[in-house]
Design a protein around this motif. Structure first.
Motif, short mmCIF file in Angstrom:
data_model
loop_
_atom_site.label_atom_id
_atom_site.label_comp_id
_atom_site.label_asym_id
_atom_site.label_seq_id
_atom_site.Cartn_x
_atom_site.Cartn_y
_atom_site.Cartn_z
N LEU A 72 55.48 -56.06 64.56
CA LEU A 72 55.85 -56.94 65.51
C LEU A 72 55.75 -58.47 65.20
CD1 LEU A 72 56.60 -57.68 68.70
CD2 LEU A 72 54.41 -57.52 68.98
N ALA A 73 54.54 -58.56 64.57
CA ALA A 73 54.28 -59.88 64.02
C ALA A 73 55.27 -60.23 62.59
CB ALA A 73 52.96 -60.16 63.68
N GLY A 74 55.50 -59.24 62.13
CA GLY A 74 56.43 -59.56 60.95
C GLY A 74 57.79 -59.70 61.39
N ILE A 75 58.21 -59.15 62.11
CA ILE A 75 59.70 -59.21 62.63
C ILE A 75 59.68 -60.78 63.30
CG2 ILE A 75 61.77 -58.57 64.13
CD1 ILE A 75 60.75 -55.68 63.77
N GLN A 76 58.66 -61.11 64.02
CA GLN A 76 58.71 -62.25 64.77
C GLN A 76 58.54 -63.39 63.91
OE1 GLN A 76 55.56 -61.58 67.64
NE2 GLN A 76 56.79 -61.28 69.41
N ALA A 77 57.77 -63.11 62.77
CA ALA A 77 57.71 -64.21 61.79
C ALA A 77 59.00 -64.57 60.94
CB ALA A 77 56.31 -63.91 60.51
N PHE A 78 59.62 -63.23 60.74
CA PHE A 78 60.96 -63.41 60.02
C PHE A 78 62.01 -64.27 60.90
CE2 PHE A 78 65.27 -61.76 59.40
CZ PHE A 78 65.41 -62.07 58.00
N ILE A 79 62.09 -63.70 62.30
CA ILE A 79 63.06 -64.65 63.14
C ILE A 79 62.58 -66.04 63.17
CG2 ILE A 79 63.67 -64.80 65.62
CD1 ILE A 79 63.51 -61.97 65.92
N LEU A 80 61.41 -66.40 63.24
CA LEU A 80 60.73 -67.74 63.08
C LEU A 80 61.35 -68.47 61.84
CD1 LEU A 80 59.35 -70.08 64.71
CD2 LEU A 80 57.19 -69.17 63.48
N ALA A 81 61.15 -67.61 60.66
CA ALA A 81 61.57 -68.26 59.33
C ALA A 81 63.01 -68.73 59.45
CB ALA A 81 61.16 -67.52 58.24
N MET A 82 63.78 -67.97 60.15
CA MET A 82 65.17 -68.09 60.14
C MET A 82 65.72 -69.11 61.02
SD MET A 82 66.70 -65.97 58.12
CE MET A 82 65.58 -66.19 57.09
N LEU A 83 65.01 -69.26 62.11
CA LEU A 83 65.21 -70.48 63.10
C LEU A 83 64.76 -71.76 62.44
CD1 LEU A 83 65.57 -70.77 66.16
CD2 LEU A 83 63.16 -71.06 66.35
N PHE A 84 63.68 -71.68 61.47
CA PHE A 84 63.49 -72.92 60.86
C PHE A 84 64.37 -73.13 59.80
CE2 PHE A 84 58.72 -72.59 61.83
CZ PHE A 84 58.78 -74.03 62.41
N LEU A 85 65.02 -72.32 59.03
CA LEU A 85 66.07 -72.40 57.79
C LEU A 85 67.43 -72.82 58.59
CD1 LEU A 85 66.54 -71.83 54.93
CD2 LEU A 85 67.18 -69.64 55.54
N SER A 86 67.58 -72.03 59.76
CA SER A 86 68.83 -72.67 60.41
C SER A 86 68.75 -73.95 60.93
CB SER A 86 69.27 -71.60 61.41
OG SER A 86 68.20 -71.78 62.51
N ASN A 87 67.78 -74.36 61.32
CA ASN A 87 67.58 -75.94 61.75
C ASN A 87 67.58 -76.74 60.70
OD1 ASN A 87 67.25 -77.48 64.02
ND2 ASN A 87 65.04 -77.36 63.86
N ILE A 88 66.90 -76.46 59.43
CA ILE A 88 67.14 -77.27 58.25
C ILE A 88 68.63 -77.36 57.71
CG2 ILE A 88 66.45 -77.35 55.64
CD1 ILE A 88 63.90 -76.06 56.64
N LEU A 89 69.37 -76.23 57.73
CA LEU A 89 70.60 -76.05 57.30
C LEU A 89 71.76 -76.65 58.09
CD1 LEU A 89 70.42 -72.80 55.15
CD2 LEU A 89 70.22 -74.94 54.42
N SER A 90 71.52 -76.54 59.24
CA SER A 90 72.69 -76.94 60.31
C SER A 90 72.62 -78.64 60.41
CB SER A 90 72.55 -76.18 61.44
OG SER A 90 71.30 -76.94 62.28
N LYS A 91 73.85 -78.93 60.90
CA LYS A 91 74.17 -80.41 61.08
C LYS A 91 73.22 -80.62 62.58
CE LYS A 91 77.99 -80.88 58.30
NZ LYS A 91 79.51 -80.69 58.23
N THR A 92 73.66 -80.05 63.31
CA THR A 92 73.15 -80.05 64.81
C THR A 92 71.77 -79.28 64.91
OG1 THR A 92 74.15 -78.27 65.63
CG2 THR A 92 75.44 -80.17 66.07
N LYS A 93 70.57 -80.32 64.97
CA LYS A 93 69.39 -79.74 65.12
C LYS A 93 69.07 -79.20 66.31
CE LYS A 93 68.59 -81.24 60.90
NZ LYS A 93 68.88 -80.32 59.69
N ILE A 94 68.55 -78.30 66.41
CA ILE A 94 67.89 -77.45 67.86
C ILE A 94 66.47 -77.84 68.15
CG2 ILE A 94 67.54 -75.38 69.02
CD1 ILE A 94 69.51 -74.14 67.06
N PRO A 95 66.19 -78.55 68.96
CA PRO A 95 64.73 -79.20 69.29
C PRO A 95 64.03 -77.97 69.72
CG PRO A 95 66.18 -79.95 70.89
CD PRO A 95 67.09 -79.06 69.95
N PHE A 96 63.44 -76.86 69.11
CA PHE A 96 62.70 -75.76 69.66
C PHE A 96 61.23 -76.21 69.92
CE2 PHE A 96 63.41 -74.77 64.98
CZ PHE A 96 62.14 -74.80 64.72
N THR A 97 60.76 -77.00 69.43
CA THR A 97 59.46 -77.32 69.47
C THR A 97 59.27 -78.61 70.60
OG1 THR A 97 59.49 -79.09 67.73
CG2 THR A 97 58.67 -76.90 67.20
#
Length: 98
Positions: A60-85
């Motif tokens: 559970l924690a491993g998959i959730q951490a992977f999804i969180l990392a992908m969320l951070f990475l997509s937020n860094i690489l995309s032009k439109t920032k998603i304010p998830f915090t």
């Protein structure tokens, strides 16, 4: 009385969810937890359908951490920032579709 961290839930899961409390506002935390939990359940269902036998442990924690990392990475690489915090911006996006 049942000790859930002994057999059902690992300490890594508990510590990961505890640290997420400091990253997300409440509504974002609940949204992230429910969405990642549904991804984990779907993953386990697919694995069960392929192997035809239940898996003993769920990462559970491993998959959730992977999804969180992908969320951070997509937020860094995309032009439109998603304010998830930020809960106000996310609620505005969900309510108005902007």
């Amino acid at each position: 009385m049942v000790n859930i961290t002994k057999k059902y839930l690992g300490w890594g899961d508990v510590l990961f969810l505890f640290t997420l409390c400091f990253l997300f506002p409440l509504i974002n935390y609940l949204l992230f937890y429910l969405l990642t939990l549904s991804v984990v359940i779907a993953r386990q269902l697919i694995i069960y359908l392929i192997k035809k036998q239940p898996s003993g442990k769920i990462p559970l924690a491993g998959i959730q951490a992977f999804i969180l990392a992908m969320l951070f990475l997509s937020n860094i690489l995309s032009k439109t920032k998603i304010p998830f915090t930020d809960s106000d911006s996310l609620l505005a996006i969900l309510a108005y579709g902007r």
